[in-house]
Design a protein around this motif. Structure first.
Motif, short mmCIF file in Angstrom:
data_model
loop_
_atom_site.label_atom_id
_atom_site.label_comp_id
_atom_site.label_asym_id
_atom_site.label_seq_id
_atom_site.Cartn_x
_atom_site.Cartn_y
_atom_site.Cartn_z
N GLN A 156 -3.53 3.37 0.13
CA GLN A 156 -4.07 3.03 -1.56
C GLN A 156 -3.38 1.80 -1.89
OE1 GLN A 156 -3.24 6.69 -3.69
NE2 GLN A 156 -4.85 7.82 -2.55
N CYS A 157 -4.10 1.01 -2.32
CA CYS A 157 -3.52 -0.34 -2.82
C CYS A 157 -2.66 -0.07 -3.92
CB CYS A 157 -4.25 -1.51 -3.42
SG CYS A 157 -3.91 -3.14 -3.40
N TYR A 205 5.50 3.66 1.89
CA TYR A 205 4.72 2.54 1.77
C TYR A 205 4.49 1.36 2.77
CZ TYR A 205 6.04 4.06 -3.07
OH TYR A 205 6.17 4.74 -4.20
N PHE A 208 0.73 -1.25 0.09
CA PHE A 208 0.05 -0.03 -0.01
C PHE A 208 0.92 1.51 0.00
CE2 PHE A 208 -2.17 -3.29 2.25
CZ PHE A 208 -3.42 -3.22 1.85
N GLU A 209 0.43 2.22 -0.67
CA GLU A 209 1.09 3.65 -0.71
C GLU A 209 0.04 4.43 0.58
OE1 GLU A 209 2.79 7.19 -3.04
OE2 GLU A 209 1.67 5.83 -4.07
N SER A 210 0.84 5.18 1.34
CA SER A 210 0.10 6.03 2.40
C SER A 210 0.17 7.42 1.74
CB SER A 210 0.96 5.94 3.69
OG SER A 210 0.23 7.00 4.64
N SER A 211 -0.92 8.00 1.52
CA SER A 211 -1.03 9.24 0.61
C SER A 211 -0.84 10.34 1.79
CB SER A 211 -2.29 9.42 -0.22
OG SER A 211 -3.38 9.29 0.49
N ALA A 231 -5.29 6.21 5.18
CA ALA A 231 -5.27 6.82 4.08
C ALA A 231 -4.63 5.73 3.08
CB ALA A 231 -4.88 7.99 3.80
#
Length: 152
Positions: A29-30, A67, A17-20, A27
């Motif tokens: 996002q895959c 990430y 995942f990325e942390s926005s 928050a």
């Protein structure tokens, strides 16, 4: 990012995942990534167990991005080894590293974190062909003249 290692004693899956928003877990996002499996046969508890699937993932990272990696078992829990490294340039046949076939060339590196290739071994009888069972890297050699080429 991989758990492909003899130390990992159970089937694993990885999700990136990325942390926005900085380091926030709310928050996530895959990541669009290339998820793959590798297989190892493991000695466990004094006996030889079956072949286990381990998770691997490759993705394009951005400078300064945060990430999160979720590692979980498919059906079990146990010991694992997680490795994170930059992708290998010659991991696939199309990106084979060129070696000069007209002089002595020495190349060294690591097959971690290379992927397990689906290229068959060369076999005298095509029905005996087996696939390369471990992470591998590629090289290409072009020679200027006919002769004996030794790779060792």
């Amino acid at each position: 990012v991989t758990t492909c290692d003899p130390y990992t004693e159970y089937a694993t899956t990885l999700i990136v995942f990325e942390s926005s928003v900085g380091d926030a877990c709310a928050a996530l996002q895959c990541m669009q990534a290339e998820y793959s499996r590798c297989q190892y046969q493991h000695p466990q508890h004094g006996s030889t167990s079956g072949v286990l699937n381990h998770g691997s993932v490759e993705f394009d990272s951005k400078e300064g991005a945060v990430y999160k990696i979720l590692l979980h078992g498919e059906e079990d829990a146990g010991l694992y080894k997680l490795r994170v490294a930059e992708a290998i340039a010659n991991d696939h046949c199309a990106q084979a590293t060129a070696i000069d076939g007209n002089s002595v060339s020495v190349s060294s590196g690591s097959t971690f974190p290379a992927s397990i290739d689906q290229t068959p071994y060369c076999a005298p009888n095509p029905s005996d062909a087996m696939f390369v069972p471990t992470p591998s890297v590629w090289y290409t050699v072009t020679t200027a003249e006919r002769g004996v080429l030794t790779a060792s």
